[in-house]
Design an enzyme around this catalytic site. Structure first.
Site, PDB file in Angstrom:
ATOM      1  N   THR A 133       0.832  -1.206   0.000  1.00 30.37           N
ATOM      2  CA  THR A 133       0.000   0.000   0.000  1.00 30.37           C
ATOM      3  C   THR A 133       0.866   1.255   0.000  1.00 30.37           C
ATOM      4  O   THR A 133       2.016   1.221   0.460  1.00 30.37           O
ATOM      5  CB  THR A 133      -0.884  -0.005   1.273  1.00 30.37           C
ATOM      6  OG1 THR A 133      -1.416   1.290   1.480  1.00 30.37           O
ATOM      7  CG2 THR A 133      -0.081  -0.368   2.514  1.00 30.37           C
ATOM      8  N   ASP A 134       0.295   2.359  -0.480  1.00 31.00           N
ATOM      9  CA  ASP A 134       1.013   3.634  -0.409  1.00 31.00           C
ATOM     10  C   ASP A 134       1.064   4.162   1.025  1.00 31.00           C
ATOM     11  O   ASP A 134       1.819   5.095   1.318  1.00 31.00           O
ATOM     12  CB  ASP A 134       0.380   4.673  -1.344  1.00 31.00           C
ATOM     13  CG  ASP A 134      -1.075   4.998  -1.018  1.00 31.00           C
ATOM     14  OD1 ASP A 134      -1.668   4.352  -0.128  1.00 31.00           O
ATOM     15  OD2 ASP A 134      -1.636   5.908  -1.671  1.00 31.00           O
ATOM     16  N   GLU A 135       0.285   3.552   1.935  1.00 33.47           N
ATOM     17  CA  GLU A 135       0.251   4.064   3.311  1.00 33.47           C
ATOM     18  C   GLU A 135       1.582   3.869   4.038  1.00 33.47           C
ATOM     19  O   GLU A 135       1.830   4.494   5.068  1.00 33.47           O
ATOM     20  CB  GLU A 135      -0.901   3.416   4.092  1.00 33.47           C
ATOM     21  CG  GLU A 135      -2.236   3.678   3.426  1.00 33.47           C
ATOM     22  CD  GLU A 135      -3.441   3.303   4.273  1.00 33.47           C
ATOM     23  OE1 GLU A 135      -3.330   3.320   5.509  1.00 33.47           O
ATOM     24  OE2 GLU A 135      -4.475   3.003   3.673  1.00 33.47           O
ATOM     25  N   TYR A 158      -1.748  -0.655  10.959  1.00 29.14           N
ATOM     26  CA  TYR A 158      -1.871  -1.325   9.658  1.00 29.14           C
ATOM     27  C   TYR A 158      -0.659  -1.023   8.773  1.00 29.14           C
ATOM     28  O   TYR A 158       0.020  -1.938   8.286  1.00 29.14           O
ATOM     29  CB  TYR A 158      -3.163  -0.871   8.956  1.00 29.14           C
ATOM     30  CG  TYR A 158      -3.189  -1.191   7.472  1.00 29.14           C
ATOM     31  CD1 TYR A 158      -3.204  -2.511   7.019  1.00 29.14           C
ATOM     32  CD2 TYR A 158      -3.186  -0.172   6.516  1.00 29.14           C
ATOM     33  CE1 TYR A 158      -3.215  -2.808   5.662  1.00 29.14           C
ATOM     34  CE2 TYR A 158      -3.199  -0.462   5.159  1.00 29.14           C
ATOM     35  CZ  TYR A 158      -3.212  -1.776   4.736  1.00 29.14           C
ATOM     36  OH  TYR A 158      -3.218  -2.068   3.396  1.00 29.14           O
ATOM     37  N   LYS A 162       2.374  -3.430   7.229  1.00 25.87           N
ATOM     38  CA  LYS A 162       2.619  -3.563   5.786  1.00 25.87           C
ATOM     39  C   LYS A 162       4.055  -3.134   5.457  1.00 25.87           C
ATOM     40  O   LYS A 162       4.733  -3.772   4.639  1.00 25.87           O
ATOM     41  CB  LYS A 162       1.616  -2.728   4.973  1.00 25.87           C
ATOM     42  CG  LYS A 162       0.188  -3.220   5.013  1.00 25.87           C
ATOM     43  CD  LYS A 162       0.009  -4.613   4.428  1.00 25.87           C
ATOM     44  CE  LYS A 162       0.198  -4.670   2.922  1.00 25.87           C
ATOM     45  NZ  LYS A 162      -0.134  -6.022   2.387  1.00 25.87           N
TER      46      LYS A 162
HETATM   47  N1  LIG Z   1      -7.999  -2.059  -0.355  1.00 24.55           N
HETATM   48  C1  LIG Z   1      -7.108  -1.146  -0.716  1.00 24.55           C
HETATM   49  O1  LIG Z   1      -7.459  -0.003  -0.990  1.00 24.55           O
HETATM   50  C2  LIG Z   1      -5.644  -1.526  -0.832  1.00 24.55           C
HETATM   51  C3  LIG Z   1      -4.759  -0.601  -1.385  1.00 24.55           C
HETATM   52  C4  LIG Z   1      -3.419  -0.961  -1.529  1.00 24.55           C
HETATM   53  C5  LIG Z   1      -2.983  -2.198  -1.121  1.00 24.55           C
HETATM   54  N2  LIG Z   1      -3.860  -3.076  -0.561  1.00 24.55           N
HETATM   55  C6  LIG Z   1      -3.362  -4.387  -0.157  1.00 24.55           C
HETATM   56  O2  LIG Z   1      -3.984  -5.331  -1.004  1.00 24.55           O
HETATM   57  C7  LIG Z   1      -4.192  -6.546  -0.303  1.00 24.55           C
HETATM   58  C8  LIG Z   1      -5.656  -6.949  -0.389  1.00 24.55           C
HETATM   59  O3  LIG Z   1      -6.447  -5.914   0.176  1.00 24.55           O
HETATM   60  P1  LIG Z   1      -8.035  -6.045   0.216  1.00 24.55           P
HETATM   61  O4  LIG Z   1      -8.582  -4.681   0.338  1.00 24.55           O
HETATM   62  O5  LIG Z   1      -8.485  -6.926  -0.874  1.00 24.55           O
HETATM   63  O6  LIG Z   1      -8.223  -6.789   1.613  1.00 24.55           O
HETATM   64  P2  LIG Z   1      -9.470  -7.603   2.178  1.00 24.55           P
HETATM   65  O7  LIG Z   1      -9.491  -7.328   3.637  1.00 24.55           O
HETATM   66  O8  LIG Z   1     -10.708  -7.338   1.381  1.00 24.55           O
HETATM   67  O9  LIG Z   1      -9.093  -9.138   1.919  1.00 24.55           O
HETATM   68  C9  LIG Z   1      -8.073  -9.774   2.630  1.00 24.55           C
HETATM   69  C10 LIG Z   1      -8.185 -11.261   2.376  1.00 24.55           C
HETATM   70  O10 LIG Z   1      -7.106 -11.911   3.066  1.00 24.55           O
HETATM   71  C11 LIG Z   1      -7.622 -13.009   3.767  1.00 24.55           C
HETATM   72  N3  LIG Z   1      -6.786 -13.232   4.957  1.00 24.55           N
HETATM   73  C12 LIG Z   1      -6.662 -12.441   6.046  1.00 24.55           C
HETATM   74  N4  LIG Z   1      -5.816 -13.005   6.934  1.00 24.55           N
HETATM   75  C13 LIG Z   1      -5.382 -14.151   6.378  1.00 24.55           C
HETATM   76  C14 LIG Z   1      -4.486 -15.166   6.803  1.00 24.55           C
HETATM   77  N5  LIG Z   1      -3.866 -15.098   7.995  1.00 24.55           N
HETATM   78  N6  LIG Z   1      -4.255 -16.203   5.971  1.00 24.55           N
HETATM   79  C15 LIG Z   1      -4.882 -16.290   4.769  1.00 24.55           C
HETATM   80  N7  LIG Z   1      -5.757 -15.375   4.329  1.00 24.55           N
HETATM   81  C16 LIG Z   1      -6.000 -14.317   5.128  1.00 24.55           C
HETATM   82  C17 LIG Z   1      -9.041 -12.649   4.136  1.00 24.55           C
HETATM   83  O11 LIG Z   1      -9.847 -13.793   4.403  1.00 24.55           O
HETATM   84  C18 LIG Z   1      -9.487 -11.882   2.888  1.00 24.55           C
HETATM   85  O12 LIG Z   1     -10.018 -12.766   1.933  1.00 24.55           O
HETATM   86  C19 LIG Z   1      -3.708  -6.305   1.118  1.00 24.55           C
HETATM   87  O13 LIG Z   1      -2.402  -6.819   1.225  1.00 24.55           O
HETATM   88  C20 LIG Z   1      -3.705  -4.801   1.258  1.00 24.55           C
HETATM   89  O14 LIG Z   1      -2.732  -4.378   2.182  1.00 24.55           O
HETATM   90  C21 LIG Z   1      -5.191  -2.765  -0.401  1.00 24.55           C
END
Ligand SMILES: NC(=O)c1ccc[n+]([C@@H]2O[C@H](COP(=O)([O-])OP(=O)(O)OC[C@H]3O[C@@H](n4cnc5c(N)ncnc54)[C@H](O)[C@@H]3O)[C@@H](O)[C@H]2O)c1
Length: 352
Positions: A133-135, A158, A162
């Site tokens: 993430t950019d955070e 968070y 990350k």
């Molecule tokens: N949502 C955003 O805006 C955003 C932006 C940049 C980066 N990201 C990154 O992208 C990735 C996905 O984000 P998202 O928004 O889809 O998240 P989300 O919370 O919707 O999904 C996370 C998934 O990971 C699974 N999970 C959690 N803990 C787990 C574990 N211990 N073992 C196996 N599976 C596990 C959950 O069941 C879920 O299906 C993350 O790494 C997040 O940091 C998200």
């Protein structure tokens, strides 16, 4: 290619899984613990494919993760599994440390052992795409942009976890030669986002006639990217990204939180007028106490991935937000299913 996707039942992971199965010839192994944020319904449209397999596994469980690598022998990993909600990381950081830090370490170790068993060509071609993430860069002033060389300065539990996972991924490349590529992306929105993040929270509260909470003044700025554009970027990075490199991914769509809320309310006024309160959905906006440590502004310079990997987003902020509102209007059942007994849109992370 056989691609092991972690977190493939979540928001972005499921969009990637659906894309890979529908639009490419790759096979997918989805590794997901199905926490509150993961639900099989997100991948139901492709779950019947013979190029799709599901493993109900926690990424921090070393024995199970090693088994998955042995049984499926992936050519690549795209690692998205994470605890992802800043507000929840304020209320309970322990799960974030376990999944985001220990889970990433566990996967890196399993991938390293797996790659060591591969022959020369397959070992060279192996990729570990670490999705971040950019955070991790902290907060910006009024006008600068995050680049790949911006120093890390995470401010929330968070983003700190990350950032830690990004450092582990980097170290596994430099020390052990694991072909890791890292992406740092801005705020995503779109279908199947768990209704705890700003966009679906606004839509669902509005449709229930409840107050729409805006943290503090609502002037905090985020750079918004439609989830399918992020998915295309991840595939580009997987196929063409250089090991050891990081790529920032963003939509060039900076908006204040209040702008986002007003845009969503405008779409709802047009698309669901029969449920609008007197004065329109915007009249439900209520400013609430700010998030502790709330970063003021994030904005991405996505020049590197544009130049090096020829990626640009397709969706504009306006078209993407309208598609998203239409999707949530058409998928009220999905929202009820994933919220039931898990979450009722109440305020999280308010305690300092
Ligand atoms: N949502 C955003 O805006 C955003 C932006 C940049 C980066 N990201 C990154 O992208 C990735 C996905 O984000 P998202 O928004 O889809 O998240 P989300 O919370 O919707 O999904 C996370 C998934 O990971 C699974 N999970 C959690 N803990 C787990 C574990 N211990 N073992 C196996 N599976 C596990 C959950 O069941 C879920 O299906 C993350 O790494 C997040 O940091 C998200």
């Amino acid at each position: 290619m056989r691609i092991l996707v972690t977190g493939g039942a979540g928001f972005i992971g499921s969009a990637l899984v659906r894309h890979l199965v529908r639009e490419t010839d790759h096979s997918v192994v989805n590794v997901d613990a199905l926490t509150y944020a993961g639900h099989p319904s997100t991948v139901a449209p492709v779950a019947g494919s013979d190029r799709y397999a599901f493993e109900h596994v926690d990424v921090a469980d070393a024995a199970e993760v090693a088994r998955v690598f042995r049984e499926h022998a992936p050519d690549a990993v795209v690692h998205l599994a994470a605890e992802s909600h800043v507000d929840r990381s304020i209320d309970g950081p322990a799960d974030f440390v376990r999944t985001n830090v220990v889970g990433t370490y566990t996967l890196l170790e399993a991938a390293r052992a797996h790659r060591d068993r591969l022959s020369g060509g397959a070992a060279d071609a192996f990729r570990f795409v670490h999705v971040s993430t950019d955070e991790v860069y902290g907060t910006l002033g009024e006008s600068d942009l995050f680049t790949e060389t911006t120093p890390y300065a995470p401010n929330s539990p968070y983003s700190a976890t990350k950032a830690a996972s990004d450092h582990l991924a980097r170290a596994w490349h430099h020390t052990f030669g694991l072909p890791v590529v890292t992406t740092n992306c801005s705020n995503n929105y779109g279908p199947y986002q768990y209704p705890e993040k700003l966009v679906p929270v606004v839509i669902l509260n509005a449709l229930r006639g409840r107050p729409i909470p805006v943290y503090g003044s609502g002037q905090n700025v985020r750079d918004w990217l439609f989830v399918d554009d992020h998915v295309r970027a991840l595939v580009r990075v997987l196929e063409r990204g250089a090991p050891g490199e990081t790529y920032n991914v963003g939509g060039h769509n900076e908006r204040t939180n209040l702008d986002v809320v007003e845009t969503l309310c405008g779409h709802l006024d047009r698309l669901a007028p029969e449920r609008a309160p007197d004065g329109g959905y915007g009249s439900l906006v209520e400013h609430v106490r700010d998030r502790p440590g709330h970063d003021f502004r994030y904005a991405i310079d996505a020049g590197k991935i544009g130049r090096d990997l020829d990626w640009t987003p397709d969706e504009t902020f306006e078209s993407g937000m309208e598609r998203t509102v239409r999707w949530y209007l058409d998928h009220a059942d999905w929202c009820e299913t994933v919220l039931r007994d898990r979450y009722d849109l109440e305020r999280l992370g308010a305690a300092a």
